[in-house]
Design a protein around this motif. Sequence first.
Motif, PDB file in Angstrom:
ATOM      1  N   ILE A  83      77.602  39.718 -19.134  1.00  0.00           N
ATOM      2  CA  ILE A  83      76.903  39.428 -20.408  1.00  0.00           C
ATOM      3  C   ILE A  83      78.274  37.780 -21.068  1.00  0.00           C
ATOM      4  O   ILE A  83      77.419  37.665 -21.784  1.00  0.00           O
ATOM      5  CB  ILE A  83      76.800  40.579 -21.569  1.00  0.00           C
ATOM      6  CG1 ILE A  83      75.839  41.708 -20.670  1.00  0.00           C
ATOM      7  CG2 ILE A  83      76.863  40.139 -23.017  1.00  0.00           C
ATOM      8  CD1 ILE A  83      74.369  41.083 -20.589  1.00  0.00           C
ATOM      9  N   PHE A  84      79.287  38.533 -21.594  1.00  0.00           N
ATOM     10  CA  PHE A  84      80.354  37.817 -22.270  1.00  0.00           C
ATOM     11  C   PHE A  84      79.836  36.369 -21.627  1.00  0.00           C
ATOM     12  O   PHE A  84      79.388  35.148 -22.104  1.00  0.00           O
ATOM     13  CB  PHE A  84      81.600  38.029 -21.977  1.00  0.00           C
ATOM     14  CG  PHE A  84      82.332  36.805 -22.142  1.00  0.00           C
ATOM     15  CD1 PHE A  84      82.949  36.088 -22.085  1.00  0.00           C
ATOM     16  CD2 PHE A  84      82.192  36.951 -23.916  1.00  0.00           C
ATOM     17  CE1 PHE A  84      83.908  34.934 -22.510  1.00  0.00           C
ATOM     18  CE2 PHE A  84      82.947  35.373 -24.250  1.00  0.00           C
ATOM     19  CZ  PHE A  84      84.074  35.089 -23.953  1.00  0.00           C
ATOM     20  N   PHE A  86      77.336  34.867 -19.232  1.00  0.00           N
ATOM     21  CA  PHE A  86      75.609  34.630 -19.851  1.00  0.00           C
ATOM     22  C   PHE A  86      75.949  34.149 -21.224  1.00  0.00           C
ATOM     23  O   PHE A  86      75.003  32.756 -21.887  1.00  0.00           O
ATOM     24  CB  PHE A  86      74.753  35.635 -19.663  1.00  0.00           C
ATOM     25  CG  PHE A  86      73.599  35.012 -20.041  1.00  0.00           C
ATOM     26  CD1 PHE A  86      73.079  36.030 -21.184  1.00  0.00           C
ATOM     27  CD2 PHE A  86      72.557  34.335 -19.064  1.00  0.00           C
ATOM     28  CE1 PHE A  86      71.625  35.205 -21.733  1.00  0.00           C
ATOM     29  CE2 PHE A  86      71.172  34.125 -19.442  1.00  0.00           C
ATOM     30  CZ  PHE A  86      70.639  34.371 -20.690  1.00  0.00           C
ATOM     31  N   LEU A  87      76.323  34.434 -22.378  1.00  0.00           N
ATOM     32  CA  LEU A  87      76.121  33.933 -23.775  1.00  0.00           C
ATOM     33  C   LEU A  87      76.814  32.887 -23.881  1.00  0.00           C
ATOM     34  O   LEU A  87      76.862  31.666 -24.121  1.00  0.00           O
ATOM     35  CB  LEU A  87      76.450  35.773 -24.964  1.00  0.00           C
ATOM     36  CG  LEU A  87      75.704  36.510 -24.920  1.00  0.00           C
ATOM     37  CD1 LEU A  87      76.810  36.949 -25.828  1.00  0.00           C
ATOM     38  CD2 LEU A  87      73.968  36.218 -25.278  1.00  0.00           C
ATOM     39  N   SER A  90      74.567  29.974 -22.271  1.00  0.00           N
ATOM     40  CA  SER A  90      73.179  29.315 -23.570  1.00  0.00           C
ATOM     41  C   SER A  90      74.093  28.778 -24.201  1.00  0.00           C
ATOM     42  O   SER A  90      73.057  28.074 -24.639  1.00  0.00           O
ATOM     43  CB  SER A  90      73.027  31.324 -23.593  1.00  0.00           C
ATOM     44  OG  SER A  90      72.283  32.110 -22.207  1.00  0.00           O
ATOM     45  N   VAL A  91      74.845  29.471 -24.929  1.00  0.00           N
ATOM     46  CA  VAL A  91      76.008  28.783 -26.102  1.00  0.00           C
ATOM     47  C   VAL A  91      75.657  26.776 -25.506  1.00  0.00           C
ATOM     48  O   VAL A  91      75.538  26.267 -26.682  1.00  0.00           O
ATOM     49  CB  VAL A  91      76.779  29.488 -26.918  1.00  0.00           C
ATOM     50  CG1 VAL A  91      77.002  28.085 -28.123  1.00  0.00           C
ATOM     51  CG2 VAL A  91      76.378  30.604 -27.430  1.00  0.00           C
TER      52      VAL A  91
END
Length: 149
Positions: A83-84, A86-87, A90-91
């Motif tokens: 999750i980290f 991916f975020l 994405s940023v």
Amino acid sequence: MMRFPHLRPNPASRSFVRSSSQPSTLSPHHTHHHHRKHYPLPPHYEKKAFSPYTIMSFTLRTTTTTTAATPVKKPVGAFRGGIFGFLLGSVVAGGASYFYVYEEYKVANDLLTEDIDALRTATLRLEKHVRTLEEHMANITAAANKGKK
């Protein structure tokens, strides 16, 4: 052995009773109960029958000392790491896309501004030519009208 040797269980009232060998702390007005003093049970003993095992267990539980455990650092699991990642990705991708689109917008805006300026100068030149043609037409019509008269 026992932690409270002067107390013994009283199964009838489900409480602890002071032994008769200990001096009483009650006033002389309580003559019919001067040899016993009742103490309420802890809440977790309300539904259990008394046995020497339960009293000893209670004594051992209350006398053991607990040591403060050192906090163990929890490792980052695959799910949280995913999750980290991916975020973060994405940023970064969003930021790169924003700057790319912003640069393209600036280039397109500059080209559009140049085209608008070129159109304005062409319109001014055309307006100037139309005025000069109108003036020539006015001169020609004025000369023709003078010649007829």
